[in-house]
Structure formats: C-alpha cells, structure tokens
Design an enzyme around this catalytic site. Structure first.
Site, PDB file in Angstrom:
ATOM      1  N   ASP A  89      12.458  13.279   0.925  1.00 26.14           N
ATOM      2  CA  ASP A  89      11.364  12.337   1.161  1.00 26.14           C
ATOM      3  C   ASP A  89      11.269  11.450  -0.069  1.00 26.14           C
ATOM      4  OD1 ASP A  89       8.995  10.987   1.487  1.00 26.14           O
ATOM      5  OD2 ASP A  89       7.757  12.763   1.806  1.00 26.14           O
TER       6      ASP A  89
ATOM      7  N   HIS B   9       6.565  14.405   9.488  1.00 29.76           N
ATOM      8  CA  HIS B   9       7.906  13.856   9.301  1.00 29.76           C
ATOM      9  C   HIS B   9       8.840  14.440  10.348  1.00 29.76           C
ATOM     10  CE1 HIS B   9       7.464  12.277   5.023  1.00 29.76           C
ATOM     11  NE2 HIS B   9       6.368  13.006   5.166  1.00 29.76           N
TER      12      HIS B   9
ATOM     13  N   TYR C 115      11.820  15.499  -3.541  1.00 31.71           N
ATOM     14  CA  TYR C 115      10.503  15.056  -3.076  1.00 31.71           C
ATOM     15  C   TYR C 115       9.972  14.069  -4.113  1.00 31.71           C
ATOM     16  CZ  TYR C 115       5.685  15.335  -1.359  1.00 31.71           C
ATOM     17  OH  TYR C 115       4.425  15.044  -0.862  1.00 31.71           O
TER      18      TYR C 115
END
Length: 267
Positions: free
Chosen positions: A158, A259, A115
């Site tokens: 991500d 997402h 992340y």
C-alpha cells in the site's frame, strides 16, 4: 509459475479466515500483507500454517504492521530496509522505526511488503515523514539494483499514492490533499526512474480501475476509489511477469477490507 499478491488486510485478526480462504481459492504462492494491526505474538498463525504457508511478521502495536505468507520458502528475512526513517509526533522524543517494511526471499524472488506512511495532511509532520520514507526507499532500492542488475525484486504494498489522475475517481476532490500531491507523485515516479516498473497497469488499464474504496458514503458501490496498491518489479523480474489482476470481488461482502488484493503472475 509463481502467483505473488499484495493486500492491505486492514486487521488480520478480524480477517484471517477470509484471507486464508482467498489464498487457497486464488492459488497464491506468496502474499505480502499490510496494516495487520497486531503485535507479532498476536498474529493468527494457525490458519496459515494449516494451509501450508510460512509466515514472517513485524508488528509492534495495534497500528501499522506488515507480513509475508509463503508456501514456496521464506528466507533471509529483514524487518526493515537500510536507512528506513522513523517517526515521532513529539519533537522531543527520538523517532521510532515503525512496522512498515518486511522483506524475504520466496521461491527465488525477493519480496518486500511495504506500508508507506499515509501523510495525513500536507501540513502534518507525517507528510514530511512520508516523503523522507519514500526517498530512503528509493535510495536503498537503487543500491540493490546497482549491486545486482539481475536481482529479482518486487516492492509490493500500500503506497498511499495515486500516481496519476486516472488513479483517483475525482481528482478535483483530492486537490491540495495527500495521495495526489506533486511531491508524492514525484516520489513515486522516482521509483520508476530508479528502475522499478508498475507491472500491473498494462494488464488492468484505467481509468476507473482502483484498489481501495473508503467504507463511507457508499464509495465502493458507486465505484469511487483510488489505485494506491502496487507491485513494482526490478527490470529482471518485470520481464517474467505474464499477467496481473486486481481481485475486486474481495472488496465485496461482510467483513471485507477496504482494499482489494493485487496479483502478479511470474513465469
């Protein structure tokens, strides 16, 4: 064949039933999750266990958080990567390593759930932190490949970067903002230069193909999104990828994350 997915779930406690249901419907072997937003002891493990998945998690608070769910083994768990930088908004407080990276070997593949820091604005200390974090990841992952050119590694997650103008619905709108700045794009390109390949793009050509749509201003129905979720594979693993997809359907409906899951098939 292994089906390996990555998904910013945007609070696993709010979406655990949906995630587990999707894992079974999509026949996923390994899922890298980001933005779980809970401490390790708060993670809703029961649904995953009932579906046959082992879990590795790292979460310190209601922010950030990453995890891996696997039904093909979960070995050699690491809760951060070497030299992962920390962050503090107070210059007088030592930077703390945040819950932004977790790695485990699943079915013979070294899976990392990442992340990447958001950056916030180009003048924010978090932006500098983001670039330092990416540089450290590049340096460490380069060492992995130098030590073992045949390593089976996927860097999933991500990335909070839209690498090209095709990856954002309106490049002009993002001018002078995070996610599309030249230093961020250069940091993403450095991962490719280090040997890692975006294996999803050949199977999901753009423009207009995204993985994230903001909740506001009807961004999803208006198809105004960003492609910021990626699976970057080591050279040896990239040759084994036989397909990939972005499950846009999972962005629909009540209680959806902002997402969509990204899936790769490995033979």
């Amino acid at each position: 064949m292994l089906r390996i997915a990555t998904w910013n779930v945007n609070s696993i406690r709010a979406r655990s039933e949906r995630v587990v249901d999707w894992l079974e419907r999509a026949n996923i072997d390994v899922l890298a999750m980001q933005e779980t937003k809970c401490k390790d002891e708060q993670f809703p493990e029961m649904g995953f266990a009932a579906a046959g998945y082992e879990l590795a998690t790292v979460g310190f608070s209601q922010w950030n958080g990453v995890a891996i769910a696997s039904r093909v083994g979960l070995e050699d768990i690491e809760l951060s990567f070497e030299n992962q930088p920390g962050f503090s908004k107070d210059a007088e407080v030592d930077p703390a390593i945040e819950a932004r990276a977790i790695g485990a070997t699943c079915g013979g593949v070294r899976v990392w759930s990442l992340y990447v820091p958001n950056g916030r604005t180009l003048s924010d200390p978090h932006y500098t932190y983001k670039l330092e974090w990416l540089a450290a990841l590049r340096d460490t992952s380069s060492k992995w490949l130098a030590d073992d050119p045949d390593a089976q590694i996927v860097l999933s997650g991500d990335w909070n970067i839209a690498p090209t103008d095709d990856d954002v619905w309106d490049p002009a709108l993002f001018a002078d903002k995070t996610h599309t700045s030249e230093p961020e794009r250069a940091a993403f390109a450095a991962m490719t230069d280090a040997g890692f390949t975006d294996v999803v793009r050949p199977f999901t050509p753009g423009p207009g193909v995204y993985t994230y749509w903001d909740y506001t201003q009807l961004r999803f129905p208006r198809k105004e999104g960003l492609r910021i979720d990626f699976s970057l594979c080591s050279p040896a693993l990239a040759t084994r990828v036989s397909g990939a997809e972005i499950d846009r359907q999972e962005r629909k409906g009540k209680g959806a994350s902002d997402h969509a899951p990204v899936i790769i098939d490995v033979v």
